[in-house]
Structure formats: structure tokens, C-alpha cells
Design an enzyme around this catalytic site. Structure first.
Site, PDB file in Angstrom:
ATOM      1  N   ARG A  65      -1.504  -7.046  -1.253  1.00  0.00           N
ATOM      2  CA  ARG A  65      -0.159  -7.160  -0.680  1.00  0.00           C
ATOM      3  C   ARG A  65       0.492  -8.485  -1.045  1.00  0.00           C
ATOM      4  NH1 ARG A  65       1.727  -7.989   5.234  1.00  0.00           N
ATOM      5  NH2 ARG A  65       3.816  -7.102   5.171  1.00  0.00           N
ATOM      6  N   HIS A  69       4.201  -9.097  -2.714  1.00  0.00           N
ATOM      7  CA  HIS A  69       5.225  -9.962  -2.117  1.00  0.00           C
ATOM      8  C   HIS A  69       5.599 -11.106  -3.055  1.00  0.00           C
ATOM      9  CE1 HIS A  69       5.276  -8.762   2.369  1.00  0.00           C
ATOM     10  NE2 HIS A  69       4.953  -7.732   1.631  1.00  0.00           N
ATOM     11  N   ASP A  77       5.641 -15.622  -9.512  1.00  0.00           N
ATOM     12  CA  ASP A  77       5.674 -17.047  -9.849  1.00  0.00           C
ATOM     13  C   ASP A  77       4.956 -17.907  -8.814  1.00  0.00           C
ATOM     14  OD1 ASP A  77       7.348 -16.877  -7.690  1.00  0.00           O
ATOM     15  OD2 ASP A  77       8.874 -18.224  -8.505  1.00  0.00           O
ATOM     16  N   GLU A  91       9.226 -18.578   1.916  1.00  0.00           N
ATOM     17  CA  GLU A  91       9.017 -17.133   2.053  1.00  0.00           C
ATOM     18  C   GLU A  91       8.028 -16.821   3.172  1.00  0.00           C
ATOM     19  OE1 GLU A  91       7.889 -15.484  -1.837  1.00  0.00           O
ATOM     20  OE2 GLU A  91       9.412 -16.743  -2.761  1.00  0.00           O
ATOM     21  N   ASN A  97       7.484 -13.215   9.284  1.00  0.00           N
ATOM     22  CA  ASN A  97       6.650 -13.879   8.263  1.00  0.00           C
ATOM     23  C   ASN A  97       5.606 -13.010   7.555  1.00  0.00           C
ATOM     24  OD1 ASN A  97       4.216 -14.235   9.642  1.00  0.00           O
ATOM     25  ND2 ASN A  97       4.738 -16.286  10.370  1.00  0.00           N
ATOM     26  N   PRO A 165      11.151  -4.706   0.649  1.00  0.00           N
ATOM     27  CA  PRO A 165      11.581  -3.525   1.406  1.00  0.00           C
ATOM     28  C   PRO A 165      11.028  -3.580   2.829  1.00  0.00           C
ATOM     29  CG  PRO A 165       9.967  -2.934  -0.293  1.00  0.00           C
ATOM     30  CD  PRO A 165      10.238  -4.381  -0.448  1.00  0.00           C
ATOM     31  N   HIS A 195      -0.986   1.612   0.129  1.00  0.00           N
ATOM     32  CA  HIS A 195      -1.227   1.763   1.566  1.00  0.00           C
ATOM     33  C   HIS A 195      -2.426   2.660   1.859  1.00  0.00           C
ATOM     34  CE1 HIS A 195       3.161   0.409   2.640  1.00  0.00           C
ATOM     35  NE2 HIS A 195       2.412  -0.564   2.166  1.00  0.00           N
ATOM     36  N   THR A 196      -3.153   3.037   0.831  1.00  0.00           N
ATOM     37  CA  THR A 196      -4.430   3.726   1.020  1.00  0.00           C
ATOM     38  C   THR A 196      -5.478   2.777   1.589  1.00  0.00           C
ATOM     39  OG1 THR A 196      -6.101   5.109  -0.042  1.00  0.00           O
ATOM     40  CG2 THR A 196      -5.272   3.298  -1.351  1.00  0.00           C
ATOM     41  N   ASP A 246      -4.163   4.391   6.497  1.00  0.00           N
ATOM     42  CA  ASP A 246      -4.703   5.673   6.025  1.00  0.00           C
ATOM     43  C   ASP A 246      -5.967   5.943   6.839  1.00  0.00           C
ATOM     44  OD1 ASP A 246      -5.302   7.944   4.562  1.00  0.00           O
ATOM     45  OD2 ASP A 246      -6.056   6.853   2.808  1.00  0.00           O
TER      46      ASP A 246
HETATM   47  C1  HEM Z   1       7.474   0.622  -0.717  1.00  0.00           C
HETATM   48  C2  HEM Z   1       7.802  -0.327   0.126  1.00  0.00           C
HETATM   49  C3  HEM Z   1       6.803  -1.003   1.014  1.00  0.00           C
HETATM   50  C4  HEM Z   1       6.971  -1.266   2.329  1.00  0.00           C
HETATM   51  C5  HEM Z   1       8.200  -0.952   3.158  1.00  0.00           C
HETATM   52  C6  HEM Z   1       5.774  -1.896   2.801  1.00  0.00           C
HETATM   53  C7  HEM Z   1       5.574  -2.348   4.093  1.00  0.00           C
HETATM   54  C8  HEM Z   1       4.371  -2.780   4.609  1.00  0.00           C
HETATM   55  C9  HEM Z   1       4.153  -3.165   5.972  1.00  0.00           C
HETATM   56  C10 HEM Z   1       5.197  -3.192   7.061  1.00  0.00           C
HETATM   57  C11 HEM Z   1       2.841  -3.465   6.111  1.00  0.00           C
HETATM   58  C12 HEM Z   1       2.108  -3.879   7.384  1.00  0.00           C
HETATM   59  C13 HEM Z   1       2.359  -5.326   7.740  1.00  0.00           C
HETATM   60  C14 HEM Z   1       1.806  -5.630   9.097  1.00  0.00           C
HETATM   61  O1  HEM Z   1       2.388  -5.192  10.082  1.00  0.00           O
HETATM   62  O2  HEM Z   1       0.761  -6.291   9.197  1.00  0.00           O
HETATM   63  C15 HEM Z   1       2.232  -3.290   4.816  1.00  0.00           C
HETATM   64  C16 HEM Z   1       0.913  -3.493   4.537  1.00  0.00           C
HETATM   65  C17 HEM Z   1       0.378  -3.440   3.267  1.00  0.00           C
HETATM   66  N1  HEM Z   1       1.067  -3.220   2.100  1.00  0.00           N
HETATM   67 FE1  HEM Z   1       2.953  -2.552   1.944  1.00  0.00          FE
HETATM   68  N2  HEM Z   1       4.889  -2.007   1.764  1.00  0.00           N
HETATM   69  C18 HEM Z   1       5.477  -1.479   0.653  1.00  0.00           C
HETATM   70  C19 HEM Z   1       4.946  -1.450  -0.621  1.00  0.00           C
HETATM   71  C20 HEM Z   1       3.723  -1.997  -0.953  1.00  0.00           C
HETATM   72  C21 HEM Z   1       3.266  -2.209  -2.300  1.00  0.00           C
HETATM   73  C22 HEM Z   1       4.070  -1.928  -3.559  1.00  0.00           C
HETATM   74  C23 HEM Z   1       2.007  -2.731  -2.206  1.00  0.00           C
HETATM   75  C24 HEM Z   1       1.074  -3.163  -3.292  1.00  0.00           C
HETATM   76  C25 HEM Z   1       1.113  -2.766  -4.535  1.00  0.00           C
HETATM   77  C26 HEM Z   1       1.681  -2.801  -0.793  1.00  0.00           C
HETATM   78  C27 HEM Z   1       0.478  -3.196  -0.274  1.00  0.00           C
HETATM   79  C28 HEM Z   1       0.185  -3.283   1.067  1.00  0.00           C
HETATM   80  C29 HEM Z   1      -1.156  -3.482   1.580  1.00  0.00           C
HETATM   81  C30 HEM Z   1      -2.434  -3.513   0.752  1.00  0.00           C
HETATM   82  C31 HEM Z   1      -1.036  -3.613   2.963  1.00  0.00           C
HETATM   83  C32 HEM Z   1      -2.167  -3.875   3.979  1.00  0.00           C
HETATM   84  C33 HEM Z   1      -2.339  -5.374   4.170  1.00  0.00           C
HETATM   85  C34 HEM Z   1      -3.552  -5.748   4.982  1.00  0.00           C
HETATM   86  O3  HEM Z   1      -4.323  -4.882   5.400  1.00  0.00           O
HETATM   87  O4  HEM Z   1      -3.740  -6.964   5.167  1.00  0.00           O
HETATM   88  N3  HEM Z   1       2.763  -2.381  -0.074  1.00  0.00           N
HETATM   89  N4  HEM Z   1       3.190  -2.885   3.911  1.00  0.00           N
HETATM   90  C1  LIG Z   2       4.750 -17.255  11.164  1.00  0.00           C
HETATM   91  O1  LIG Z   2       5.886 -17.648  11.891  1.00  0.00           O
HETATM   92  C2  LIG Z   2       5.586 -18.073  13.207  1.00  0.00           C
HETATM   93  C3  LIG Z   2       6.876 -18.369  13.924  1.00  0.00           C
HETATM   94  O2  LIG Z   2       7.946 -18.530  13.037  1.00  0.00           O
HETATM   95  C4  LIG Z   2       4.661 -19.305  13.149  1.00  0.00           C
HETATM   96  O3  LIG Z   2       4.298 -19.700  14.450  1.00  0.00           O
HETATM   97  C5  LIG Z   2       3.388 -18.941  12.360  1.00  0.00           C
HETATM   98  O4  LIG Z   2       2.577 -20.058  12.189  1.00  0.00           O
HETATM   99  C6  LIG Z   2       3.754 -18.383  10.990  1.00  0.00           C
HETATM  100  N1  LIG Z   2       2.556 -17.926  10.305  1.00  0.00           N
HETATM  101  C7  LIG Z   2       2.303 -18.216   9.024  1.00  0.00           C
HETATM  102  C8  LIG Z   2       1.067 -17.629   8.452  1.00  0.00           C
HETATM  103  O5  LIG Z   2       3.062 -18.889   8.359  1.00  0.00           O
END
Ligand code: HEM
Ligand SMILES: *[C@@H]1O[C@H](CO)[C@@H](O)[C@H](O)[C@H]1NC(C)=O
Ligand SMILES: *[C@@H]1O[C@H](CO)[C@@H](O)[C@H](O)[C@H]1NC(C)=O
Ligand SMILES: *[C@@H]1O[C@H](CO)[C@@H](O)[C@H](O)[C@H]1NC(C)=O
Ligand SMILES: *[C@@H]1O[C@H](CO)[C@@H](O)[C@H](O)[C@H]1NC(C)=O
Ligand SMILES: *[C@@H]1O[C@H](CO)[C@@H](O)[C@H](O)[C@H]1NC(C)=O
Ligand SMILES: *[C@@H]1O[C@H](CO)[C@@H](O)[C@H](O)[C@H]1NC(C)=O
Ligand SMILES: *[C@@H]1O[C@H](CO)[C@@H](O)[C@H](O)[C@H]1NC(C)=O
Ligand SMILES: *[C@@H]1O[C@H](CO)[C@@H](O)[C@H](O)[C@H]1NC(C)=O
Length: 328
Positions: A65, A69, A77, A91, A97, A165, A195-196, A246
Site C-alpha cells: 500500500r 500511495h 519519488d 503526505e 493520515n 482515491p 485488497h486480497t 478479503d
Molecule cells: C482503487 C482505489 C483504492 C482505494 C479507494 C483504496 C482504499 C483503501 C483503504 C481505505 C484501505 C484501508 C485503510 C485503513 O482503514 O486502514 C486500503 C488498504 C489497502 N490497500 Fe487500498 N485502495 C485502493 C487501491 C489500492 C491499490 C492500487 C493498492 C496496491 C497496489 C492497494 C493496496 C492496499 C493494501 C495492501 C491495503 C491493506 C493495508 C494493510 O493491511 O496495512 N490499494 N485501501
Molecule cells: C496521524 O495524524 C494524527 C493526527 O493528525 C497524529 O496524531 C498521528 O501521529 C499521525 N500518524 C502518523 C503515522 O503520522
């Protein structure tokens, strides 16, 4: 110079160009860019990544992820790694965050790289290589990572908000955001397959459970049984609970994500949205119900595409010494 010499030198240069083109893509990335300057670079990345993943496999989705990002904001970069400065919010700080993890892994890799070959390997390449190695190490697919990215010097929370997104994006918004990065509808449906693996916080999707249109309702596009299950896990305003994206297969890099989405159990509106376009929905259906999955091969191609977005090469940018701060 005589005209014969001129012609010879022109031909020689043409030949060199053609040779260089062989291992360089249009953006100036190379295969084994560090072969001469830091022979062990890719082994170091792999070894340190393996050490962390063996202790905590949940870092694999985190690193994947992070790469996404990084690439979607100012290109791949390393800007995702920069800390805020006195005058700018990075960022990393973008609300909410982004819940990214794995910064410590990148720091450990970078320290090992700096020890072996100071000032040579970029943070941007480190992220790209670590993401690939992490997915490979959990027995997922692999892809080629060309190297030679250089590090940016700017990281702005505001740009994370406009380029990444959000989980509530609909199919039109998703296509637009991907198209802005030169990625196709196919890349969208394939890369969403990331997201698998991994987990999400309840707050990333709880609007779908409790107050979808402001009337205390839930998202009708989600399987109501699944809504009920998720409501048990995620109470309103929960900020800590993690849910598998998943379920039952979230540590396994496979094509099961598409079964989840096809069954109307995709966790985010962005996952569910893949069913709202003819070509993305037929991809989902084929992967969910077909006998032969193309997902691994497709994921490789789309990751190779994603990892080239907006890269800095040549003399652009810098090689950061510490990935969290711009060189003094
Ligand atoms: C298509 C648009 C996408 C959206 C809207 C999206 C959104 C999100 C969100 C909201 C989360 C959960 C964050 C949280 O609440 O902790 C997430 C997790 C994740 N996303 Fe996406 N994502 C997108 C595309 C992608 C892409 C392109 C990749 C990688 C190629 C990716 C890889 C991941 C992975 C691996 C996680 C799990 C992270 C973890 O377990 O630490 N996502 N994504
Ligand atoms: C995410 O943002 C919150 C509040 O803005 C901050 O307290 C926290 O340390 C930040 N976490 C990271 C990983 O930057
Ligand atoms: C990486 O790990 C392997 C296996 O443990 C080891 O043989 C190799 O020397 C390591 N390479 C580097 C550059 O650390
Ligand atoms: C960057 O920010 C993190 C979290 O606030 C902090 O732990 C780290 O020391 C900072 N790095 C540098 C080089 O300032
Ligand atoms: C940032 O702020 C700190 C504390 O106010 C100060 O010590 C430091 O010199 C400032 N850095 C820059 C680059 O202005
Ligand atoms: C990957 O496969 C190897 C060899 O089959 C196995 O030992 C290891 O436990 C697997 N790792 C994961 C995370 O599935
Ligand atoms: C997608 O969302 C945008 C912005 O919220 C909205 O203007 C548009 O009508 C939506 N499109 C579809 C197909 O739902
Ligand atoms: C649901 O949304 C509406 C409109 O946005 C808001 O007025 C209401 O307070 C929300 N209810 C809850 C329980 O959050
Ligand atoms: C959750 O937060 C919303 C808005 O901040 C608030 O209206 C609501 O009462 C909270 N719900 C619970 C159960 O705390």
C-alpha cells in the site's frame, strides 16, 4: 574533425543509444541500475524485508500500500516517506493520515543500504523493491522492478487528498483518478486486487453500515447479511478495530478478492464500484467464477506500469540520506 570521423562518431552514438534503449525504458529506469555502484543493493532490500516479514507478515500489505500511495502522489519519488517541516504538512499527515505502516521497515533497509553504499540507492527505489519483495515473500506473485528512481523533495498533505482515491469513490471518480496517472480501467480492476491481502479500519467503510444517505441506512449494494456481520465488529465511531478486506483469505495473495467483490462483500464502495462498469465487472466475474485466473499475470503488468508513474531519473531530485528528510 573530418567528415568521415563525424559520420563514424554519429554512428557510434546511434549504436550506444540503441544499446542503452535495450535496458532503459522511456522514463530512464534500468534493469539492475545499481549493478556497478551497489552490487548488493537488491539483496540487501530483500534480506531486510524478509527479516521483518518473517516477524510480522502483516507488513506485506502495508508495504504494498505504501508503494501505491507513493506513486499516486507526485510519482514514485519517495515523497510518502517525508516528514512534515516547519512550514508544510507532509503526505503522512493527510487526514486521516492514511493509516500507513511499515516506515520502520524502509528506515531499516535504508540504513543497511547506507552502510554498504552511502548516497547511492534512493528511497523511492527502496519502497518499490520492498513492496515487490514483500508480496513475493508471502508467496504472492512477483514483478520486475526497474531501478534508477530518484527522490523528490516535496511532500504535501493536500496533494495526498486530491490524488489518492477515497474508499467512497464511485466508478467514475476511480477511472478519472487512475487515468490522471496514465492507468487504464484494466489497471484499476487489477490493482484493486491488492485488497486480497490486508486489513482496514472500521472508519474507512462504516458509513456503509450506519448512515449511508444520512437516514441511518446502510449501503444497499452490500450483501445485507454481511452488513449485519460487520455491524457486530464495527460499532459507530470505532477508531481502532481492524477488519480483513478479503475475509478468511486476507494473508494469502490470491484472486479470492474477486469472489468477495462478486458476492457483494467488497469492503469499500470503491471495491463494490467495480461492478458498475461493464468491463471491470466482467473482469471481476471472470476471476470469481472462471477456472483459469489471469490475475497474477495481470497484476505483474499493472504493477510494472504503476511503479513508473512520474519517476524522477538522471539528475532530477536527489538521493536522500534519511528517507524522512530532504538532504541539507
Ligand atoms: C482503487 C482505489 C483504492 C482505494 C479507494 C483504496 C482504499 C483503501 C483503504 C481505505 C484501505 C484501508 C485503510 C485503513 O482503514 O486502514 C486500503 C488498504 C489497502 N490497500 Fe487500498 N485502495 C485502493 C487501491 C489500492 C491499490 C492500487 C493498492 C496496491 C497496489 C492497494 C493496496 C492496499 C493494501 C495492501 C491495503 C491493506 C493495508 C494493510 O493491511 O496495512 N490499494 N485501501
Ligand atoms: C496521524 O495524524 C494524527 C493526527 O493528525 C497524529 O496524531 C498521528 O501521529 C499521525 N500518524 C502518523 C503515522 O503520522
Ligand atoms: C542475504 O541473505 C543471504 C541468506 O541469508 C546471505 O547469504 C547473503 O549474504 C545476504 N546478502 C546480503 C547482501 O546481505
Ligand atoms: C520523522 O517523524 C517521525 C514521527 O514523528 C519521527 O519518529 C522521526 O524521528 C522523524 N524523522 C526525522 C529524521 O526527523
Ligand atoms: C524549525 O523549527 C524548530 C523549532 O522551532 C527550529 O529549531 C528549526 O531551526 C526550524 N527549522 C527550520 C528549517 O526552519
Ligand atoms: C510460503 O511458502 C513456503 C514454502 O512452501 C512456506 O514455508 C511459507 O510458510 C509460505 N509463507 C506464507 C506466508 O504463506
Ligand atoms: C460519482 O461521484 C461524483 C462526485 O461525488 C458525482 O458527481 C457523480 O454523479 C457520481 N457518478 C456516479 C456514476 O455515481
Ligand atoms: C447521519 O447523517 C445525517 C446527515 O449527514 C446527520 O444529520 C446525522 O447526525 C447522522 N447520524 C449519525 C448517527 O451519525
Ligand atoms: C458518533 O459520532 C457522531 C458524530 O460525531 C455523533 O453524532 C454520534 O452520536 C456518535 N455515536 C456514538 C454511538 O457515539
Amino acid at each position: 574533425m573530418s567528415s568521415r570521423k563525424l559520420v563514424m562518431s554519429f554512428l557510434l552514438q546511434l549504436l550506444l543509444c540503441l544499446l542503452a534503449f535495450d535496458s532503459t525504458n522511456a522514463e530512464g529506469l534500468h534493469k539492475e541500475f545499481y549493478k556497478k555502484t551497489c552490487r548488493q543493493a537488491e539483496d540487501i532490500v530483500q534480506n531486510v524485508t524478509a527479516k521483518f516479514i518473517s516477524q510480522d507478515p502483516r507488513l506485506a500489505p502495508a508495504l504494498l500500500r505504501m508503494h501505491f500511495h507513493d506513486c499516486f502522489v507526485r510519482g514514485c519519488d519517495g515523497s510518502v516517506l517525508l516528514n512534515s517541516t516547519n512550514t508544510t504538512q507532509a503526505e503522512k499527515e493527510a487526514a486521516p493520515n492514511q493509516t500507513l505502516k511499515g516506515f520502520d521497515v524502509i528506515d531499516a533497509i535504508k540504513s543497511a543500504l547506507e552502510e554498504a553504499c552511502p548516497n547511492v540507492v534512493s528511497c523511492a527505489d527502496t519502497v518499490a523493491l520492498a513492496a515487490r519483495d514483500a508480496v513475493t515473500l508471502i508467496n504472492g506473485t512477483s514483478w520486475e522492478v526497474l531501478t534508477g528512481r530518484r527522490d523528490g523533495t516535496v511532500s504535501l498533505a493536500s496533494e495526498a487528498l486530491t490524488n489518492l482515491p477515497p474508499p467512497f469513490a464511485n466508478i467514475t471518480e476511480l477511472r478519472t483518478l487512475f487515468a490522471k496517472k496514465g492507468l487504464s480501467k484494466k489497471d484499476l480492476v487489477v490493482l484493486s486486487g491488492a485488497h486480497t491481502i490486508g486489513v482496514s479500519h472500521c472508519f474507512s467503510f462504516s458509513n456503509r453500515l450506519y448512515n449511508f444517505t444520512g437516514k441511518g441506512d446502510s449501503d444497499p449494494s452490500m450483501d445485507p447479511k454481511y452488513v449485519a456481520e460487520l455491524k457486530k465488529k464495527c460499532k459507530p465511531n470505532d477508531t481502532t478495530t481492524l477488519v480483513e478486506m478479503d475475509p478468511g483469505s486476507s494473508t494469502k495473495f490470491d484472486s479470492h478478492y474477486y469472489v468477495t467483490v462478486y458476492d457483494r462483500r467488497g469492503l469499500f464502495q470503491s471495491d463494490a464500484a467495480l461492478l458498475n462498469d461493464k468491463s471491470t465487472s466482467s473482469y471481476v466475474e471472470r476471476e470469481a467464477t472462471g477456472r483459469a485466473t489471469k490475475f497474477f499475470k495481470d497484476f505483474k503488468a499493472s504493477m510494472e506500469e504503476m511503479s513508473r508513474i512520474g519517476v524522477l531519473t538522471g539528475t532530477d531530485g536527489q538521493i536522500r540520506k534519511n528517507c524522512a528528510v530532504v538532504n541539507k
